[in-house]
Design an enzyme around this catalytic site. Sequence first.
Site: not given
Length: 310
Positions: A39-40
């Site tokens: 997610r990052d």
Amino acid sequence: MEDIVNSIRLSPRHVLRVFFQTCSAVAHLHSQTPPIIHRDLKVENLLLTTGGSIKLCDFGSATTEHVAPDHSWTATERGLADDEIQQNTTPMYRSPEMIDLYSNHPICEMADIWALGCLLYKLCYREHPFEDSAKLRILSANYKLPSDDTTHLMFHSIIRACLQVNPADRPTVDSIVAQLYAMADKMRENLDQPSTELLTLTNSAPHTSNAPPTITQEVDLQTDEGNPSQVHAALHSTGQQAQKLFGIVKGGAGNLFKKLKDSSSTVVHQVANATQGSKRPSLDIAYITSRILGQFVRMYNNLCTESHCT
């Protein structure tokens, strides 16, 4: 890795290796049961080790939870999900389904594939496809690939495939890795073996009276030359010398320059000795500790010139 990407344009071979190692790390996450979503993914979370490997870091946003909004979701449920996404993702790397929860597309590991497309674009062109984080441009995948670029043309198909609005249309990370292997075969590059190519970073900022000197840094993406143990020992000693210098500054500046001259000379000899017998004629690596030492030496020489000391 961020400083390197922002300073020079990577060659296709370097882009291939950096992106391959990143995708390999993501493939490991996605192969877990249940799959882990990072997610990052972004260039700031790629670390270049002293051994030349790319390491993926910052798992504070990682999750195994898949969000599957549908028409039964209330505005409150969508708001809570949106708050959680905003707290754990970087705006310009967010996928369309993360921005518009009313699209009812599932938020799963395919969100990482979108981020990989953004990352590959950044590696090729030193800028983000959605630099302004504009939601409307992300929602419509409105970006431009340089029409006059032929150097990184081979990566365009992967970028386009990753940056699909519908997550179901994006490839899996395993299929991306397979494409990278095919590219490597055409380039006669063995991705499973260390690379001996050097990545040269030059800080060519315009010189001003207050600007730091130009620094040249060579970084191996993975090297098999020289004697690593001796080089690491010399660099470790460099760090110790730097710590001694900071101790002198804290304790008093009375004999700073005398000890500085002796310490810096010792470091130079240690690094020079460590590279004797190497295939390379010299070691041209500027670490933060050696930068500090160099700046202190120049300051010492300037003061000596002004006061006519010897």
